[in-house]
Enzyme design. Structure first.
Site, mmCIF file in Angstrom:
data_model
loop_
_atom_site.group_PDB
_atom_site.id
_atom_site.type_symbol
_atom_site.label_atom_id
_atom_site.label_comp_id
_atom_site.label_asym_id
_atom_site.label_seq_id
_atom_site.Cartn_x
_atom_site.Cartn_y
_atom_site.Cartn_z
ATOM 1 N N TYR A 70 0.591 -1.263 -0.207
ATOM 2 C CA TYR A 70 0.038 0.050 0.014
ATOM 3 C C TYR A 70 0.785 1.226 0.049
ATOM 4 O O TYR A 70 0.489 2.311 -0.447
ATOM 5 C CB TYR A 70 -1.035 -0.120 1.270
ATOM 6 C CG TYR A 70 -2.119 -0.846 0.884
ATOM 7 C CD1 TYR A 70 -3.095 -0.417 -0.317
ATOM 8 C CD2 TYR A 70 -2.357 -2.290 1.139
ATOM 9 C CE1 TYR A 70 -4.185 -1.219 -0.546
ATOM 10 C CE2 TYR A 70 -3.200 -2.967 0.504
ATOM 11 C CZ TYR A 70 -4.389 -2.448 -0.201
ATOM 12 O OH TYR A 70 -5.344 -3.305 -0.739
ATOM 13 N N VAL A 110 -9.695 4.296 -4.516
ATOM 14 C CA VAL A 110 -9.106 4.421 -3.384
ATOM 15 C C VAL A 110 -7.875 5.734 -3.621
ATOM 16 O O VAL A 110 -7.465 6.016 -2.841
ATOM 17 C CB VAL A 110 -8.556 3.289 -2.511
ATOM 18 C CG1 VAL A 110 -9.567 2.493 -1.995
ATOM 19 C CG2 VAL A 110 -7.341 2.856 -3.297
ATOM 20 N N HIS A 126 -14.984 2.041 -1.161
ATOM 21 C CA HIS A 126 -14.029 1.111 -0.790
ATOM 22 C C HIS A 126 -12.897 1.979 -0.221
ATOM 23 O O HIS A 126 -11.730 1.447 0.199
ATOM 24 C CB HIS A 126 -13.376 0.670 -2.075
ATOM 25 C CG HIS A 126 -14.451 -0.450 -2.703
ATOM 26 N ND1 HIS A 126 -14.101 -1.113 -4.072
ATOM 27 C CD2 HIS A 126 -15.387 -0.944 -2.285
ATOM 28 C CE1 HIS A 126 -15.137 -2.017 -4.191
ATOM 29 N NE2 HIS A 126 -15.928 -1.860 -3.145
ATOM 30 N N SER A 196 -15.272 -3.090 -14.011
ATOM 31 C CA SER A 196 -15.550 -4.401 -14.605
ATOM 32 C C SER A 196 -16.925 -5.116 -14.003
ATOM 33 O O SER A 196 -17.467 -6.006 -14.556
ATOM 34 C CB SER A 196 -14.635 -5.358 -14.237
ATOM 35 O OG SER A 196 -14.291 -5.597 -12.825
ATOM 36 N N ASN A 220 -17.002 2.367 -21.002
ATOM 37 C CA ASN A 220 -16.046 1.280 -20.670
ATOM 38 C C ASN A 220 -14.941 0.980 -21.935
ATOM 39 O O ASN A 220 -15.761 1.097 -23.045
ATOM 40 C CB ASN A 220 -16.645 0.007 -20.164
ATOM 41 C CG ASN A 220 -15.474 -0.697 -19.380
ATOM 42 O OD1 ASN A 220 -14.517 -1.177 -19.743
ATOM 43 N ND2 ASN A 220 -15.673 -1.061 -17.963
HETATM 44 C C1 BJW Z 1 -11.484 1.369 -18.901
HETATM 45 C C2 BJW Z 1 -10.048 1.825 -19.212
HETATM 46 C C3 BJW Z 1 -10.351 3.279 -19.760
HETATM 47 C C4 BJW Z 1 -9.619 0.060 -18.668
HETATM 48 N N1 BJW Z 1 -11.503 3.886 -20.009
HETATM 49 N N2 BJW Z 1 -12.528 1.858 -19.106
HETATM 50 C C5 BJW Z 1 -21.899 -11.623 -3.477
HETATM 51 C C6 BJW Z 1 -21.907 -12.543 -4.535
HETATM 52 C C7 BJW Z 1 -20.471 -12.924 -4.592
HETATM 53 C C8 BJW Z 1 -19.590 -12.433 -4.022
HETATM 54 C C9 BJW Z 1 -19.577 -11.743 -2.845
HETATM 55 C C10 BJW Z 1 -21.016 -10.925 -2.730
HETATM 56 N N3 BJW Z 1 -21.038 -10.136 -1.705
HETATM 57 C C11 BJW Z 1 -19.757 -10.105 -1.234
HETATM 58 C C12 BJW Z 1 -19.029 -10.830 -2.085
HETATM 59 C C13 BJW Z 1 -17.367 -11.050 -1.810
HETATM 60 C C14 BJW Z 1 -16.617 -10.101 -2.630
HETATM 61 C C15 BJW Z 1 -16.818 -9.970 -4.209
HETATM 62 O O1 BJW Z 1 -17.618 -9.193 -4.565
HETATM 63 N N4 BJW Z 1 -16.269 -10.792 -4.761
HETATM 64 C C16 BJW Z 1 -16.363 -10.954 -6.185
HETATM 65 C C17 BJW Z 1 -14.985 -10.765 -6.787
HETATM 66 C C18 BJW Z 1 -16.913 -12.073 -6.242
HETATM 67 N N5 BJW Z 1 -17.183 -8.562 -2.034
HETATM 68 C C19 BJW Z 1 -16.602 -8.143 -0.759
HETATM 69 O O2 BJW Z 1 -15.949 -8.804 -0.178
HETATM 70 C C20 BJW Z 1 -16.980 -6.774 -0.284
HETATM 71 N N6 BJW Z 1 -17.530 -6.740 0.934
HETATM 72 C C21 BJW Z 1 -18.887 -6.895 1.187
HETATM 73 O O3 BJW Z 1 -19.685 -7.319 0.355
HETATM 74 O O4 BJW Z 1 -19.385 -7.057 2.528
HETATM 75 C C22 BJW Z 1 -20.541 -7.501 3.022
HETATM 76 C C23 BJW Z 1 -19.793 -8.986 3.063
HETATM 77 C C24 BJW Z 1 -18.883 -9.564 3.896
HETATM 78 C C25 BJW Z 1 -18.619 -10.874 4.049
HETATM 79 C C26 BJW Z 1 -19.416 -11.868 3.407
HETATM 80 C C27 BJW Z 1 -20.301 -11.254 2.676
HETATM 81 C C28 BJW Z 1 -20.905 -10.120 2.420
HETATM 82 C C29 BJW Z 1 -15.918 -5.764 -0.507
HETATM 83 C C30 BJW Z 1 -15.191 -5.642 -1.641
HETATM 84 C C31 BJW Z 1 -13.931 -4.833 -1.475
HETATM 85 C C32 BJW Z 1 -13.059 -4.730 -2.773
HETATM 86 N N7 BJW Z 1 -11.827 -4.306 -2.475
HETATM 87 C C33 BJW Z 1 -10.828 -4.084 -3.599
HETATM 88 C C34 BJW Z 1 -9.410 -3.651 -3.143
HETATM 89 C C35 BJW Z 1 -9.711 -2.214 -2.452
HETATM 90 C C36 BJW Z 1 -8.652 -1.666 -1.799
HETATM 91 C C37 BJW Z 1 -7.463 -1.426 -2.985
HETATM 92 O O5 BJW Z 1 -7.610 -0.761 -3.931
HETATM 93 O O6 BJW Z 1 -6.411 -2.237 -2.811
HETATM 94 O O7 BJW Z 1 -11.451 -2.746 -4.574
HETATM 95 S S1 BJW Z 1 -10.959 -5.356 -4.881
HETATM 96 C C38 BJW Z 1 -10.833 -4.317 -6.232
HETATM 97 O O8 BJW Z 1 -12.041 -4.448 -7.228
HETATM 98 C C39 BJW Z 1 -10.827 -2.856 -5.946
HETATM 99 C C40 BJW Z 1 -11.737 -2.117 -6.599
HETATM 100 O O9 BJW Z 1 -12.511 -1.232 -6.110
HETATM 101 C C41 BJW Z 1 -12.890 -3.300 -6.954
HETATM 102 C C42 BJW Z 1 -13.614 -3.252 -8.312
HETATM 103 O O10 BJW Z 1 -12.627 -3.242 -9.449
HETATM 104 P P1 BJW Z 1 -12.718 -2.425 -10.616
HETATM 105 O O11 BJW Z 1 -12.596 -0.877 -10.237
HETATM 106 O O12 BJW Z 1 -13.838 -2.549 -11.514
HETATM 107 O O13 BJW Z 1 -11.496 -2.411 -11.496
HETATM 108 P P2 BJW Z 1 -11.291 -3.905 -12.510
HETATM 109 O O14 BJW Z 1 -9.907 -3.949 -12.939
HETATM 110 O O15 BJW Z 1 -11.977 -4.956 -12.083
HETATM 111 O O16 BJW Z 1 -12.090 -3.212 -13.854
HETATM 112 C C43 BJW Z 1 -11.538 -2.084 -14.671
HETATM 113 C C44 BJW Z 1 -12.389 -1.734 -15.701
HETATM 114 O O17 BJW Z 1 -11.877 -0.692 -16.587
HETATM 115 C C45 BJW Z 1 -12.464 -2.841 -16.638
HETATM 116 O O18 BJW Z 1 -13.778 -3.104 -17.109
HETATM 117 C C46 BJW Z 1 -11.720 -2.245 -18.125
HETATM 118 O O19 BJW Z 1 -12.298 -2.693 -19.422
HETATM 119 C C47 BJW Z 1 -12.039 -0.794 -17.958
HETATM 120 N N8 BJW Z 1 -11.088 0.037 -18.460
HETATM 121 N N9 BJW Z 1 -9.163 1.103 -19.224
HETATM 122 C C48 BJW Z 1 -12.569 3.143 -19.700
HETATM 123 N N10 BJW Z 1 -9.176 3.881 -20.459
#
Ligand code: BJW
Length: 255
Positions: A70, A110, A126, A196, A220
């Site tokens: 981090y 973040v 987040h 995503s 996107n």
């Molecule tokens: C462009 C581009 C350009 C590129 N122009 N576009 C229900 C079902 C299944 C699972 C779960 C559920 N509920 C909870 C879960 C578990 C989990 C989860 O969702 N898992 C899935 C992966 C399946 N969720 C959690 O744990 C969450 N907590 C929660 O729900 O609590 C309640 C609970 C607790 C316990 C049990 C059950 C419920 C918390 C989630 C926290 C996510 N944390 C992170 C890290 C944050 C800190 C850090 O930065 O280090 O957050 S993970 C990471 O993913 C980060 C992001 O914010 C997050 C989303 O990613 P994002 O932003 O979408 O990025 P990418 O890389 O995925 O996509 C980029 C996009 O940009 C792509 O589409 C490209 O095409 C596009 N792109 N260039 C336009 N120039």
């Protein structure tokens, strides 16, 4: 792909909207030079295992490694600048406010780049890497008040300092969720930009907006699981598409 038609439609919807929610993800910061998470080649999760870095178990197992990671992340985030996509959203907010309308940016990022671009109403669901908190008391400190000479960083209360980000398995901040749902339940236009749409609960916000009767838009680089759900999708870099949309909005003002 011809983006002319989606840009026209999104512009016209933004011109009519009274209450807009914009969900952003790592893609909007990609053109600033910050890696996304799930890009198969350049994404953070292609190089690092999230279960070793972005869970409380990982931190408890190896707090030094997670702190170092981090430290590297926030150093990068502070080195880069907001890009034209961030600036376009700040211009949109200004325009809507002048007309007594509102926009809420709900960001999964973040990195603090929306605020640095001038956006005021930003909900960080987040958390942020720019603040850290004590594992024992929750007392927060900003980066300026922290030293990274000894890792992991001891807190003033016998615990360790961890970043104020939401790791997998952790609850999202209550106040951020409340602000998000309140904005979603009243919005008439929802934009999902550079995410995503795979991480919950953010991936389901579109459903809440749809239930409120909002039109839905995706901007996107690539298609995502919500592409077939939205009313309009524009595919390309947000740093190009967003300024094009805001420029069109301006032209409506001048006509
Ligand atoms: C462009 C581009 C350009 C590129 N122009 N576009 C229900 C079902 C299944 C699972 C779960 C559920 N509920 C909870 C879960 C578990 C989990 C989860 O969702 N898992 C899935 C992966 C399946 N969720 C959690 O744990 C969450 N907590 C929660 O729900 O609590 C309640 C609970 C607790 C316990 C049990 C059950 C419920 C918390 C989630 C926290 C996510 N944390 C992170 C890290 C944050 C800190 C850090 O930065 O280090 O957050 S993970 C990471 O993913 C980060 C992001 O914010 C997050 C989303 O990613 P994002 O932003 O979408 O990025 P990418 O890389 O995925 O996509 C980029 C996009 O940009 C792509 O589409 C490209 O095409 C596009 N792109 N260039 C336009 N120039």
């Amino acid at each position: 792909m011809d983006q002319h038609e989606p840009i026209q439609r999104i512009t016209s919807w933004l011109n009519d909207a009274r209450s807009v929610v914009v969900l952003t993800g790592a893609g909007i910061s990609a053109e600033s030079g910050l890696a996304t998470f799930r890009d198969p080649e350049e994404g953070l999760w292609a190089k690092y295992d999230p279960m070793e870095l972005a869970t409380i178990d990982a931190f408890n197992r190896d707090p030094e490694l997670v702190t170092r990671w981090y430290h590297w992340r926030f150093t990068k985030a502070r080195e880069v600048e907001p890009n034209p996509g961030h600036h376009a959203l700040a211009r949109l907010e200004q325009r809507l406010l002048e007309r007594d309308r509102s926009v809420t940016i709900v960001t999964q990022n973040v990195d603090g780049l929306h605020q640095r671009a001038g956006s005021k109403r930003v909900v960080e669901i987040h958390g942020t890497i720019l603040r850290w908190r004590c594992t024992k008391t929750g007392a927060e400190k900003s980066l300026e008040d922290l030293s990274f000479e000894v890792l992991p960083i001891p807190s003033d209360h016998g615990g360790l300092m961890r970043p104020c980000v939401v790791w997998f398995g952790e609850m999202l901040p209550e106040h951020a969720l409340a602000d998000t749902f309140s904005a979603l339940e009243h919005c008439d236009l929802f934009l999902s930009i550079g995410t995503s749409a795979t991480v919950q609960p953010a991936a389901s916000f579109i459903e809440v907006a749809r239930a409120a009767g909002a039109k839905t838009v995706e901007i996107n680089r690539d298609p995502t699981p919500i592409t077939d759900l939205v009313d309009c999708a524009a595919h390309g870099p947000s740093g190009t598409l967003l300024p094009a949309i805001i420029d069109q909005l301006r032209q409506l003002d001048d006509s």
